[in-house]
Design an enzyme around this catalytic site. Structure first.
Site, PDB file in Angstrom:
ATOM      1  N   TRP A  70     -32.877  33.764  21.972  1.00  0.00           N
ATOM      2  CA  TRP A  70     -34.072  33.115  22.488  1.00  0.00           C
ATOM      3  C   TRP A  70     -34.085  33.302  24.000  1.00  0.00           C
ATOM      4  CZ3 TRP A  70     -34.398  28.980  26.028  1.00  0.00           C
ATOM      5  CH2 TRP A  70     -35.724  28.698  26.401  1.00  0.00           C
TER       6      TRP A  70
ATOM      7  N   GLU B  15     -35.922  34.410  18.153  1.00  0.00           N
ATOM      8  CA  GLU B  15     -36.683  33.147  18.110  1.00  0.00           C
ATOM      9  C   GLU B  15     -37.887  33.203  19.044  1.00  0.00           C
ATOM     10  OE1 GLU B  15     -34.352  29.787  19.383  1.00  0.00           O
ATOM     11  OE2 GLU B  15     -35.936  28.324  18.914  1.00  0.00           O
TER      12      GLU B  15
ATOM     13  N   LYS C 152     -41.587  31.614  20.700  1.00  0.00           N
ATOM     14  CA  LYS C 152     -42.029  30.338  21.268  1.00  0.00           C
ATOM     15  C   LYS C 152     -43.471  30.434  21.729  1.00  0.00           C
ATOM     16  CE  LYS C 152     -40.272  26.818  24.410  1.00  0.00           C
ATOM     17  NZ  LYS C 152     -39.056  26.279  25.002  1.00  0.00           N
TER      18      LYS C 152
ATOM     19  N   ASP D 175     -38.653  27.940  15.043  1.00  0.00           N
ATOM     20  CA  ASP D 175     -38.308  26.612  15.546  1.00  0.00           C
ATOM     21  C   ASP D 175     -39.534  25.735  15.307  1.00  0.00           C
ATOM     22  OD1 ASP D 175     -38.252  24.404  17.495  1.00  0.00           O
ATOM     23  OD2 ASP D 175     -36.451  25.358  18.277  1.00  0.00           O
TER      24      ASP D 175
ATOM     25  N   HIS E 250     -42.089  25.149  18.096  1.00  0.00           N
ATOM     26  CA  HIS E 250     -42.609  26.290  18.850  1.00  0.00           C
ATOM     27  C   HIS E 250     -43.976  26.796  18.400  1.00  0.00           C
ATOM     28  CE1 HIS E 250     -38.420  27.526  20.569  1.00  0.00           C
ATOM     29  NE2 HIS E 250     -38.740  26.275  20.799  1.00  0.00           N
TER      30      HIS E 250
ATOM     31  N   HIS F 131     -34.866  26.636  13.150  1.00  0.00           N
ATOM     32  CA  HIS F 131     -34.376  25.600  14.049  1.00  0.00           C
ATOM     33  C   HIS F 131     -35.214  24.387  13.691  1.00  0.00           C
ATOM     34  CE1 HIS F 131     -32.339  27.657  17.749  1.00  0.00           C
ATOM     35  NE2 HIS F 131     -31.581  27.656  16.672  1.00  0.00           N
TER      36      HIS F 131
ATOM     37  N   ASP G 224     -42.932  20.460  22.717  1.00  0.00           N
ATOM     38  CA  ASP G 224     -41.658  20.907  22.146  1.00  0.00           C
ATOM     39  C   ASP G 224     -40.523  20.026  22.691  1.00  0.00           C
ATOM     40  OD1 ASP G 224     -39.693  22.464  20.943  1.00  0.00           O
ATOM     41  OD2 ASP G 224     -39.599  23.870  22.628  1.00  0.00           O
TER      42      ASP G 224
ATOM     43  N   ASP H  57     -38.042  18.340  21.281  1.00  0.00           N
ATOM     44  CA  ASP H  57     -36.712  18.350  20.669  1.00  0.00           C
ATOM     45  C   ASP H  57     -36.161  16.965  20.382  1.00  0.00           C
ATOM     46  OD1 ASP H  57     -35.959  21.290  20.460  1.00  0.00           O
ATOM     47  OD2 ASP H  57     -36.529  21.194  22.554  1.00  0.00           O
TER      48      ASP H  57
ATOM     49  N   ASP I 160     -32.030  21.956  15.940  1.00  0.00           N
ATOM     50  CA  ASP I 160     -32.180  22.139  17.387  1.00  0.00           C
ATOM     51  C   ASP I 160     -32.901  20.935  17.967  1.00  0.00           C
ATOM     52  OD1 ASP I 160     -32.301  23.089  19.943  1.00  0.00           O
ATOM     53  OD2 ASP I 160     -33.754  24.678  19.550  1.00  0.00           O
TER      54      ASP I 160
HETATM   55  C1  RNT Z   1     -35.801  26.554  23.283  1.00  0.00           C
HETATM   56  C2  RNT Z   1     -35.296  27.058  21.971  1.00  0.00           C
HETATM   57  C3  RNT Z   1     -33.818  27.321  21.912  1.00  0.00           C
HETATM   58  C4  RNT Z   1     -32.982  26.261  22.611  1.00  0.00           C
HETATM   59  C5  RNT Z   1     -31.502  26.369  22.353  1.00  0.00           C
HETATM   60  C6  RNT Z   1     -30.695  25.533  23.285  1.00  0.00           C
HETATM   61  O1  RNT Z   1     -37.111  26.152  23.218  1.00  0.00           O
HETATM   62  O2  RNT Z   1     -35.659  26.195  20.950  1.00  0.00           O
HETATM   63  O3  RNT Z   1     -33.438  27.492  20.612  1.00  0.00           O
HETATM   64  O4  RNT Z   1     -33.375  24.983  22.237  1.00  0.00           O
HETATM   65  O5  RNT Z   1     -31.122  27.685  22.362  1.00  0.00           O
HETATM   66 ZN    ZN Z   2     -34.821  26.538  19.035  1.00  0.00          ZN
END
Ligand code: RNT
Ligand code: ZN
Length: 417
Positions: free
Chosen positions: A184, A225, A227, A258, A261, A285, A293, A295, A325
């Protein structure tokens, strides 16, 4: 009533629908979740010349007790793992290397810098996954890495990714289970770009160079990955969904989705079936975006349940590599891991306890009344009683009893830091 007695009663209700609960629990045991190490120290890592977290991601909160050393992080992970049923995997980032106080540039990292992690994984029967770290670094301060206009900066990151894939290959070989290496990058622009193509051309070329290095797929599997936006890359992200979907399909790599994302109403659960038609495997993720986003810790919400349903009813447990994640520093970090991972497993169990074949058939027959009625009724079936029994069988605390363990750990260990 004991856990076992409640289980027996609940089991009968599922059996009426032809669900073999014992088989379900046996199957659930085999599903590994890749638990991200970075919840334990707010995506800090252990680099000697550690920089500020960058890349357009952010951790908020300052709950006491964050892991400051690899030993502390492993100890915290062990505590969380002792509260989570099943055998799982741990997902590392390159910044979690152990270099003995020496400054080792990221493009110079080697397997030896992860020896302690590998020994620890062996001791605990864990698989390892890996990520090159293309943020929190001077050479990422422009918000560009693999797509940077400067060839020297690109070269540095290309070499870092190659070094990371070699480290992952070493993990896979040592542990007898392939490592998923996920790339990523934060690359993007805050404001409307005048050229969307050139950075993407460069990213594509950089990826080609990274993957030129052949690493046995028995030991390492590559994922990319995408985004939508980050903080500071609101207007344009080089590695968008379409970019990586195309790249992965053409180059036989895995797409990693993810859940934070995508656009707010765009659901990962709705992508799984389409993606699996064109690629054998897919990586996730699982996160929880709240308005952005963000998390947040994964909760047992509708989207999590739907993601698990898509994996289970499409018989894709071997095809979807489930990783987590999230990073929340405003609550106890061991509890965050425990809550999020238990929820992921709960959602899989929930999906396995639904008469999916019957529901598919109703849809085929156009019987949408019964389809809706049953989906709704199953929401209040006694799934919790099966979950409790599973936890008991797997030797982890039942219901909220794990909180006592976390409180004790906080008092004895975390609060002493
Ligand atoms: C960031 C991505 C990525 C990170 C990690 C720490 O938006 O989701 O995966 O969260 O690699
Ligand atoms: Zn991620």
């Amino acid at each position: 009533m004991s856990v076992k007695e409640s289980y027996e009663l609940a089991k009968k209700q599922y059996e009426k629908w032809g669900i073999n609960v014992e088989d379900v629990l046996e199957k659930l045991k085999q599903v590994p979740i890749s638990i991200h190490c970075w919840q334990g120290d707010d995506v800090g890592g252990f680099e000697v010349n550690k920089g500020e977290l960058s890349g357009g991601i952010d951790v908020t909160g300052n709950y006491p007790g964050k892991a400051r050393t690899p030993e502390e992080l492993r100890s915290d992970l062990e505590k969380a793992l002792s509260l989570i049923p099943g055998k799982h995997r741990v997902n590392l980032h390159a910044i979690y290397a152990e270099t003995n106080g020496e400054v080792v540039e990221r493009d110079q990292l080697e397997p030896k810098h992860f020896e302690n992690w590998v020994n620890w994984a062996k001791e605990h029967g864990l698989g390892l996954d890996f990520n090159p770290t293309l943020f929190s670094h001077d050479k990422a301060s422009d918000g560009l890495t693999l797509s940077h206009p400067n060839p020297e900066i690109r070269e540095f990151w290309i070499n870092h990714c190659i070094a990371s894939r070699k480290i992952a290959g070493y993990f896979g070989k040592e542990l007898g289970t392939p490592t998923l290496t996920n790339i990523w990058i934060p690359d993007g622009y805050k404001d409307v770009p005048s050229d969307r193509l050139t950075p993407r051309v460069r990213l594509k070329e950089s990826l080609d160079k990274i993957f030129e290095e052949q690493i046995d797929e028995q030991f390492n599997i590559d994922a990319v990955e995408s985004k939508l936006f980050g903080i500071g890359s609101e207007s344009y992200v080089v590695g968008s969904h379409e970019f990586y979907l195309g790249y992965a399909l053409k180059n036989d790599k895995l797409c990693l989705l993810d859940t934070g994302h995508y656009h707010p109403t765009e659901m990962v659960s709705n992508k799984i079936s389409s993606m699996l038609l064109y690629s054998d495997k897919l990586a996730l993720h699982v996160s929880r975006p709240v308005r952005w986003d963000s998390d947040h810790v994964v909760t047992l919400d509708d989207e999590l349940k739907e993601i698990s349903l898509e994996i289970v009813r499409n018989d894709a447990l071997d095809k979807v590599m489930i990783g987590l994640d999230f990073f929340d520093a405003s609550i106890n970090r061991v509890a965050a891991w425990t809550i999020g991972t238990r929820n992921m497993i709960k959602s899989l169990l929930n999906a396995m306890l639904i008469p999916n074949e019957h529901l598919k058939q109703l849809q085929e027959e156009g019987n949408f009344t019964e389809r809706l009625a049953l989906i709704e009724e199953f929401k209040t079936y006694p799934f919790g009683a099966i979950w409790d029994y599973y936890c008991e069988q797997m030797g982890v605390p039942v219901k909220e009893a794990w909180l006592e363990d976390v409180k004790k750990y906080e008092k004895d260990v975390l609060s002493q830091r």
